[in-house]
Design a protein around this motif. Structure first.
Motif, PDB file in Angstrom:
ATOM      1  N   ARG A  74       5.518   2.655   3.894  1.00  0.00           N
ATOM      2  CA  ARG A  74       5.798   1.234   3.685  1.00  0.00           C
ATOM      3  C   ARG A  74       4.776   0.645   2.731  1.00  0.00           C
ATOM      4  N   TYR A  75       5.199  -0.337   1.952  1.00  0.00           N
ATOM      5  CA  TYR A  75       4.293  -1.041   1.063  1.00  0.00           C
ATOM      6  C   TYR A  75       3.530  -2.072   1.898  1.00  0.00           C
ATOM      7  N   CYS A  76       2.276  -1.762   2.220  1.00  0.00           N
ATOM      8  CA  CYS A  76       1.482  -2.648   3.079  1.00  0.00           C
ATOM      9  C   CYS A  76       0.886  -3.819   2.305  1.00  0.00           C
ATOM     10  N   GLY A  77       0.386  -3.557   1.102  1.00  0.00           N
ATOM     11  CA  GLY A  77      -0.202  -4.635   0.307  1.00  0.00           C
ATOM     12  C   GLY A  77      -1.273  -5.391   1.066  1.00  0.00           C
ATOM     13  N   HIS A  78      -1.079  -6.702   1.197  1.00  0.00           N
ATOM     14  CA  HIS A  78      -2.053  -7.549   1.900  1.00  0.00           C
ATOM     15  C   HIS A  78      -1.766  -7.659   3.387  1.00  0.00           C
TER      16      HIS A  78
END
Length: 195
Positions: free
Chosen positions: A18-22
Motif C-alpha cells: 500500500r502507498y503509505c505516504g504520510h
C-alpha cells in the motif's frame, strides 16, 4: 562524513503493498524483525554520532533498536525525511489506484519528478525537503562524522537518482528493500556510494 541510509521495516499486513505516504502505520512483525537485524548489523560499524529518523512512526520504530545497540549515538527526529505525500492515493494498493484512475497513475509514473498523485507531492517537492536536510548535516558535520538516517523508499530513490546517478529521471531504476542500508560518503563535492 559518512551517511548510512536505512529504510524502515515493513508495515503492511499480509505483505499488501500500500502507498503509505504520510499515513502513520506501525511496523508489522516482519518489520520489527528487520529493524532488529539492521541494528545488529550496524552496531559493528565504526562509531555513529547520530541517528536521524523521519518523524513517522515506522521510521522511529526502526530507529529504536539502533539506539539500544549504539549507546553513544544521539537521536533526532525530522519531518524533512518523510516519505512522499501520495495525497488521495494514500492507503491504496497499486491495483486500487489503477482501477480508480489509470490515466493519472500513468502520468505520475511517467514523470514523477514534475507530476504528483492527486493532492500529493511531486518528487521535486519531496526532494527539496531532503535537500534542505542534507545541506544542514553537511554544514554541521565533521569530516569523520558518521550518521544513520532512517527514512522511506521515496527519499532513498531521490537520493540515489539525484546525488549518486545525478539524473532525477532515473528515479525508478533502483530501490532499497525494507530494513536494508545504503552507505555513502561525502567527498567534498559529491556523494559516493561505499561498499
Amino acid at each position: 562524513m559518512k551517511l548510512i541510509w536505512l529504510r524502515h521495516g515493513e508495515t503492511n499486513p499480509n505483505r499488501q503493498r500500500r502507498y503509505c505516504g504520510h499515513l502513520d502505520p506501525p511496523l508489522n512483525e516482519k518489520g520489527r524483525c528487520q529493524a532488529e537485524a539492521a541494528a545488529a548489523r550496524l552496531a559493528v560499524v565504526e562509531p555513529v554520532a547520530q541517528v536521524v529518523a523521519s518523524d513517522l512512526l515506522r521510521a522511529r520504530q526502526t530507529a529504536e533498536p539502533l539506539l539500544r545497540q549504539l549507546s553513544t549515538a544521539t537521536m533526532q527526529v525530522t519531518p524533512l525525511l518523510r516519505e512522499l505525500s501520495f495525497g488521495e492515493w494514500e492507503g491504496l494498493t497499486y491495483g486500487e489506484i489503477y482501477s480508480q484512475n489509470p490515466q493519472a497513475l500513468h502520468r505520475w509514473l511517467s514523470d514523477p519528478v514534475r507530476r504528483s498523485p492527486p493532492g500529493g507531492e511531486t518528487m521535486t517537492q519531496m526532494g527539496s525537503r531532503l535537500d534542505r536536510w542534507l545541506h544542514e548535516i553537511l554544514r554541521h558535520a565533521g569530516t569523520e562524522m558518521r550518521v544513520i538516517a532512517v527514512t522511506h523508499g521515496g527519499p532513498l530513490r531521490w537520493f540515489i537518482s539525484r546525488y549518486l546517478k545525478q539524473d532525477p529521471a532515473s528515479f525508478w531504476d533502483r530501490s532499497i528493500p525494507h530494513g536494508d542500508v545504503l552507505s555513502v560518503k561525502w567527498e567534498g563535492n559529491r556523494w559516493r556510494e561505499q561498499p
